[in-house]
Design an enzyme around this catalytic site. Structure first.
Site: not given
Ligand code: GLP
Length: 257
Positions: A75, A141, A143, A148
């Site tokens: 992303d 959440n 995702h 989302e």
């Molecule tokens: C983010 C990213 C994801 C990531 C996830 C977890 O918003 N868009 O690609 O894997 O949420 O993030 P984190 O590893 O910092 O908890």
């Protein structure tokens, strides 16, 4: 196939071990004839990239693998200046591409210019032979990528609005919360499910409810990560706090597992 057969492999490990195991799974992909890596960004994967860089530095076969590898980001934020260090392109360049010697032209990132047709990204992935190993974190959440709650399981790469929850969660990477973009471009859930293997990392109690919902609740777009159970080859690496709600359910002996 019963529901239990469809449960992803859940491996409990501390963050250091889990990161090493995930790096090994990426390294396995690198020694295939046409390595194609799928790269997430975020706290969960940072140590994976450090481990992989150390493995590559120590191994001639892995360095040759990098020479033929393609990498596709999961992303990207919309609306950040090109030279902003918070873009996922800059982050992946800093954390992985530069340390392993992957050149810019083989680090693919969905185009943050929303006027470019995002579905072209799916075609680029297909043209590269499909993603071999896709690394994923999970949002608090539920995702995956920036898909989302409510995102369709057959969604492809596209522009999305970020929820307030996600913007709050990601504010720690920015100087001020209002600097977190409101939109992003993300591989769709259908795109993610197209990878041959998914490796999911979850650390810390903040991920416990999302992981339990994803692995043991209904397979439903309300919890995007529940789509992982539609994929035949998923490895979830979680530490004990992140897995705590799943373990509680097992211990309670709930027969819906
Ligand atoms: C983010 C990213 C994801 C990531 C996830 C977890 O918003 N868009 O690609 O894997 O949420 O993030 P984190 O590893 O910092 O908890």
């Amino acid at each position: 196939m019963t529901l239990i057969d469809r449960l992803p492999r859940l491996m409990l490990a501390d963050r250091a071990d889990a990161s090493r195991q995930a790096a090994e799974l990426l390294a396995h992909e690198l020694i295939t004839p046409h390595p194609v890596l799928g790269l997430a960004t975020g706290s969960s994967v940072e140590a994976v990239y450090r481990e992989l860089a150390a493995m590559v530095a120590d191994s001639e076969p892995l360095r040759t693998g990098v020479d033929r590898a393609e990498a596709f980001a999961l992303d990207e934020y919309l609306g950040l200046p090109d030279d902003d260090p918070h873009t996922y392109r800059a982050t992946l360049r800093r954390q992985l591409a530069e340390p392993i010697g992957l050149p810019e032209e083989r680090l693919h990132v969905p185009d943050p210019d929303s006027t470019v047709e995002p579905a072209g990204y799916d075609r680029a992935i297909a043209a590269a032979g499909g993603i071999g190993v896709q690394l994923l974190g999970i949002g608090a959440n539920g995702h995956i990528g920036f898909n989302e709650p409510g995102a369709a399981f057959d969604s492809r790469t596209r522009v999305v609005d970020l929820t307030d929850r996600t913007r709050r969660d990601n504010a720690r990477f920015f100087a001020r919360p209002e600097l977190v973009p409101t939109r992003a471009v993300t591989q769709g859930i259908g795109t993610i499910l197209g990878a041959r293997r998914l490796v999911v990392l979850a650390f810390g109690a903040a991920k416990a409810d999302a992981l339990a919902a994803a692995l043991t609740g209904p397979i439903d777009p309300a919890v995007p990560a529940s789509a992982l159970r539609l994929h035949p080859d998923v490895v979830v690496l979680a530490d004990r706090p992140a897995a705590s709600a799943v373990l509680d359910l097992f211990e309670a002996g709930l027969d819906r597992l």
